[in-house]
Design a protein around this motif. Structure first.
Motif, PDB file in Angstrom:
ATOM      1  N   THR A 122      12.429 -39.416  45.238  1.00  0.00           N
ATOM      2  CA  THR A 122      11.545 -40.509  45.642  1.00  0.00           C
ATOM      3  C   THR A 122      10.202 -40.357  44.943  1.00  0.00           C
ATOM      4  N   ILE A 123       9.613 -41.488  44.600  1.00  0.00           N
ATOM      5  CA  ILE A 123       8.320 -41.502  43.909  1.00  0.00           C
ATOM      6  C   ILE A 123       7.421 -42.544  44.566  1.00  0.00           C
ATOM      7  N   PRO A 124       6.099 -42.380  44.486  1.00  0.00           N
ATOM      8  CA  PRO A 124       5.199 -43.407  45.011  1.00  0.00           C
ATOM      9  C   PRO A 124       5.443 -44.754  44.330  1.00  0.00           C
ATOM     10  N   ALA A 125       5.266 -45.813  45.079  1.00  0.00           N
ATOM     11  CA  ALA A 125       5.428 -47.149  44.494  1.00  0.00           C
ATOM     12  C   ALA A 125       4.409 -47.397  43.382  1.00  0.00           C
ATOM     13  N   SER A 126       3.303 -46.639  43.401  1.00  0.00           N
ATOM     14  CA  SER A 126       2.286 -46.810  42.356  1.00  0.00           C
ATOM     15  C   SER A 126       2.734 -46.274  41.001  1.00  0.00           C
ATOM     16  N   TYR A 127       3.837 -45.503  40.951  1.00  0.00           N
ATOM     17  CA  TYR A 127       4.385 -45.061  39.675  1.00  0.00           C
ATOM     18  C   TYR A 127       5.171 -46.228  39.079  1.00  0.00           C
ATOM     19  N   GLY A 128       4.473 -47.120  38.388  1.00  0.00           N
ATOM     20  CA  GLY A 128       5.111 -48.300  37.819  1.00  0.00           C
ATOM     21  C   GLY A 128       6.009 -47.959  36.645  1.00  0.00           C
ATOM     22  N   PRO A 129       6.735 -48.981  36.107  1.00  0.00           N
ATOM     23  CA  PRO A 129       7.696 -48.725  35.022  1.00  0.00           C
ATOM     24  C   PRO A 129       7.102 -48.030  33.809  1.00  0.00           C
ATOM     25  N   GLN A 130       5.836 -48.270  33.507  1.00  0.00           N
ATOM     26  CA  GLN A 130       5.209 -47.657  32.336  1.00  0.00           C
ATOM     27  C   GLN A 130       4.388 -46.413  32.675  1.00  0.00           C
ATOM     28  N   ASP A 131       4.383 -46.010  33.922  1.00  0.00           N
ATOM     29  CA  ASP A 131       3.595 -44.848  34.336  1.00  0.00           C
ATOM     30  C   ASP A 131       4.252 -43.576  33.788  1.00  0.00           C
ATOM     31  N   PRO A 132       3.518 -42.755  33.046  1.00  0.00           N
ATOM     32  CA  PRO A 132       4.122 -41.541  32.474  1.00  0.00           C
ATOM     33  C   PRO A 132       4.605 -40.560  33.525  1.00  0.00           C
ATOM     34  N   LEU A 380      29.660 -58.106  24.510  1.00  0.00           N
ATOM     35  CA  LEU A 380      29.567 -57.700  25.911  1.00  0.00           C
ATOM     36  C   LEU A 380      28.131 -57.890  26.375  1.00  0.00           C
ATOM     37  N   SER A 381      27.956 -58.639  27.445  1.00  0.00           N
ATOM     38  CA  SER A 381      26.635 -58.838  28.030  1.00  0.00           C
ATOM     39  C   SER A 381      26.773 -58.763  29.543  1.00  0.00           C
ATOM     40  N   PHE A 382      25.637 -58.562  30.215  1.00  0.00           N
ATOM     41  CA  PHE A 382      25.668 -58.285  31.650  1.00  0.00           C
ATOM     42  C   PHE A 382      24.482 -58.961  32.334  1.00  0.00           C
ATOM     43  N   THR A 383      24.663 -59.343  33.584  1.00  0.00           N
ATOM     44  CA  THR A 383      23.574 -59.858  34.405  1.00  0.00           C
ATOM     45  C   THR A 383      22.952 -58.688  35.141  1.00  0.00           C
ATOM     46  N   ILE A 384      21.730 -58.338  34.791  1.00  0.00           N
ATOM     47  CA  ILE A 384      21.085 -57.130  35.298  1.00  0.00           C
ATOM     48  C   ILE A 384      20.139 -57.484  36.440  1.00  0.00           C
ATOM     49  N   PRO A 385      20.270 -56.834  37.588  1.00  0.00           N
ATOM     50  CA  PRO A 385      19.335 -57.082  38.685  1.00  0.00           C
ATOM     51  C   PRO A 385      17.890 -56.872  38.234  1.00  0.00           C
ATOM     52  N   GLY A 386      17.050 -57.830  38.525  1.00  0.00           N
ATOM     53  CA  GLY A 386      15.659 -57.741  38.102  1.00  0.00           C
ATOM     54  C   GLY A 386      15.416 -58.203  36.683  1.00  0.00           C
ATOM     55  N   GLY A 387      16.497 -58.447  35.926  1.00  0.00           N
ATOM     56  CA  GLY A 387      16.356 -59.033  34.601  1.00  0.00           C
ATOM     57  C   GLY A 387      16.246 -58.065  33.448  1.00  0.00           C
ATOM     58  N   SER A 388      15.933 -56.776  33.710  1.00  0.00           N
ATOM     59  CA  SER A 388      15.768 -55.843  32.595  1.00  0.00           C
ATOM     60  C   SER A 388      16.073 -54.428  33.054  1.00  0.00           C
ATOM     61  N   ALA A 389      16.306 -53.551  32.072  1.00  0.00           N
ATOM     62  CA  ALA A 389      16.626 -52.154  32.355  1.00  0.00           C
ATOM     63  C   ALA A 389      16.460 -51.348  31.073  1.00  0.00           C
ATOM     64  N   ARG A 390      16.587 -50.033  31.183  1.00  0.00           N
ATOM     65  CA  ARG A 390      16.595 -49.135  30.031  1.00  0.00           C
ATOM     66  C   ARG A 390      18.026 -48.598  29.866  1.00  0.00           C
ATOM     67  N   LEU A 391      18.617 -48.825  28.677  1.00  0.00           N
ATOM     68  CA  LEU A 391      19.944 -48.298  28.384  1.00  0.00           C
ATOM     69  C   LEU A 391      19.811 -46.791  28.151  1.00  0.00           C
ATOM     70  N   LEU A 392      20.430 -45.998  29.033  1.00  0.00           N
ATOM     71  CA  LEU A 392      20.308 -44.542  28.929  1.00  0.00           C
ATOM     72  C   LEU A 392      21.324 -43.951  27.964  1.00  0.00           C
ATOM     73  N   ARG A 393      22.605 -44.336  28.133  1.00  0.00           N
ATOM     74  CA  ARG A 393      23.622 -43.804  27.232  1.00  0.00           C
ATOM     75  C   ARG A 393      24.897 -44.609  27.345  1.00  0.00           C
ATOM     76  N   TRP A 394      25.672 -44.585  26.261  1.00  0.00           N
ATOM     77  CA  TRP A 394      27.003 -45.173  26.257  1.00  0.00           C
ATOM     78  C   TRP A 394      27.988 -44.156  26.796  1.00  0.00           C
ATOM     79  N   LEU A 395      28.944 -44.614  27.588  1.00  0.00           N
ATOM     80  CA  LEU A 395      29.929 -43.733  28.200  1.00  0.00           C
ATOM     81  C   LEU A 395      31.252 -43.720  27.436  1.00  0.00           C
ATOM     82  N   ILE A 396      31.430 -44.638  26.469  1.00  0.00           N
ATOM     83  CA  ILE A 396      32.607 -44.643  25.605  1.00  0.00           C
ATOM     84  C   ILE A 396      32.138 -44.803  24.170  1.00  0.00           C
ATOM     85  N   VAL A 397      33.041 -44.602  23.217  1.00  0.00           N
ATOM     86  CA  VAL A 397      32.683 -44.651  21.796  1.00  0.00           C
ATOM     87  C   VAL A 397      33.482 -45.751  21.110  1.00  0.00           C
TER      88      VAL A 397
END
Length: 451
Positions: A122-132, A380-397
């Protein structure tokens, strides 16, 4: 995520002054107490003994023997990221956080006899998406051997905490009032059955239980000048920095003890040392002392509601969490300021970790199926909750065939949650269009597949 209910998940609330953890398996949760005291909270403290980092209650117990090798409240220093000296070495705040998380993981695995597969921090809500500090918290958890790390805003977690009386109803607006050990956080949350929505948040980084302790310690210094002065002179004449630090720690610990006693009784008499006079304080004295600090928290709440254009009358309730919520003066001040029903939990310092543990099995599989697949080469495209996300990794090759329902990639939503992108139908991955560590949007083409 697939198999999520079968995996042990370590849920961690890393606080400025204390931390708590619990292991969640399916619907069940198992607290991870400090091995020294058995308490559900661990002091967020470290002590460098020259060879290894000691944490929690054991670090607290060693702080007077070697006060220059002891540190606490290092969470406050994460933004500046300035190394501090502990004994003969210097450590960054992220390293101190990682040391505590390592101990939490080791104790969880020791008690429950199984490796931890996933982690929710858990993190404070003040840690926004761009907060280091978000990235630092993830990096500290990964350095502690905790793997895939999911972030959950503290107000969302707290809103799931087991409250006394009826639970908030779906659609209700709840103002979360979180007076922790080192900071004050507030958030307006709309209650939902699965995922509460944070409509807005605000915080004060220098306003928490430790600041109340400092106020009370200063009051004790002022009231006890006659009997404290000889001790101060002795410490100063020793020309020893540890001696002065030890005396300061003793007075602060004494102030904390007075504060805790006044949560349970109207008047307290206690002794700093066996041969010092009794120090007496009433609950009313403490309320008057901390009134300016509580006024800051209430003003923070009012500004948040004003910015969101939500009248206090529209609040369904105010949820009091954090160790500071134990003080009767807090409930009285909040009730007077907003005149709304108050919701409380039996152990306010554990509200966030308990709420996160209750949220986890209710949060669903968190998978997103591809928007469309046909019997041809298609994007391949997807409907993402909130409209955006960070792609962390592909699970297949590329070249790998997959059946329907296969997780293709893992993403982190802007709120910190981890979701898997899954195939709606069977196919074979042809090529990747987006590399890991890339920000993506809903309906963006991420890969090509042969159906």
């Amino acid at each position: 995520m697939s198999g999520m209910s079968d995996q042990p998940v370590l849920v961690v609330d890393f606080g400025t002054s204390s931390s708590a953890a619990t292991v969640v398996v399916g619907e069940a949760s198992y607290p991870v107490p400090d091995p020294v005291t058995g308490s559900g909270t661990w002091p967020s403290a470290v002590h460098w003994d020259g060879q290894s980092m000691i944490v929690g209650a054991l670090a607290e117990r060693r702080k007077r023997s070697e006060p220059t090798a002891y540190a606490a409240e290092f969470k406050r220093g994460m933004a500046a990221d300035v190394p501090v000296a502990l004994g003969d070495r210097r450590f960054r705040p992220i390293e101190q956080v990682a040391a505590v998380l390592t101990a939490l993981r080791a104790e969880a695995e020791r008690r429950y006899g199984t490796p931890i597969g996933r982690t929710v921090v858990t993190i404070p809500a003040s840690y926004g998406p761009q907060d280091p500090r978000r990235a630092q918290m993830i990096a500290a958890a990964e350095a502690a051997g905790l793997g895939p790390v999911e972030l959950l805003p503290e107000p969302v977690a707290a809103a799931f905490a087991p409250v006394t009386g009826p639970a908030p109803a779906p659609g209700e607006l709840v103002l979360v009032y979180d007076l922790g050990g080192g900071t004050f956080d507030t958030a307006l949350v709309r209650i939902d059955e699965r995922w509460h929505e944070v409509l807005g948040h605000a915080a004060i980084d220098d306003c928490g239980g430790r600041d109340i302790d400092s106020l009370l310690a200063s009051r004790i210094h002022a009231d006890g000048q006659d009997w404290l002065s000889p001790l101060l002179i002795t410490a100063a004449n020793s020309q020893s920095e540890p001696a002065s630090l030890r005396l300061g720690m003793a007075v602060t610990d004494f102030a904390k003890r007075i504060k805790h006693q006044l949560s349970d009784m109207p008047t307290v008499e206690d002794f700093l040392l066996p041969d010092t006079p009794a120090y007496r304080m009433t609950r009313a004295d403490l309320a008057q002392l901390v009134a300016p600090l509580l006024d800051r928290t209430l003003d923070c709440c009012r500004r948040l509601l004003a910015d969101l254009r939500v009248p206090a009358a529209n609040l369904g309730s105010v949820l009091l969490v954090g160790g500071g919520a134990r003080m009767p003066a807090v409930a009285e001040a909040v009730q007077h300021a907003f005149n709304r029903p108050l919701r409380q939990v039996e152990e306010p310092e554990l509200a966030t970790v308990q709420g996160a543990a209750r949220w986890l099995p209710r949060s669903g599989p968190r998978t997103i199926r591809a928007s469309a697949e046909t019997n041809q080469m298609v994007p391949l495209s997807f409907t993402i909750p909130g409209g955006s996300a960070r792609l962390l990794r592909w699970l297949i090759v590329p070249g790998q065939p997959y059946p329907a329902g296969t997780p293709l990639a893992r993403v982190r939503l802007t709120g910190g949650a981890l979701w898997d992108l899954v195939a709606a139908t069977a196919g074979t991955l042809d090529r990747l269009l987006v590399a890991p560590s890339t920000d993506i949007a809903s309906h963006q083409w991420l890969a090509l597949s042969q159906s």
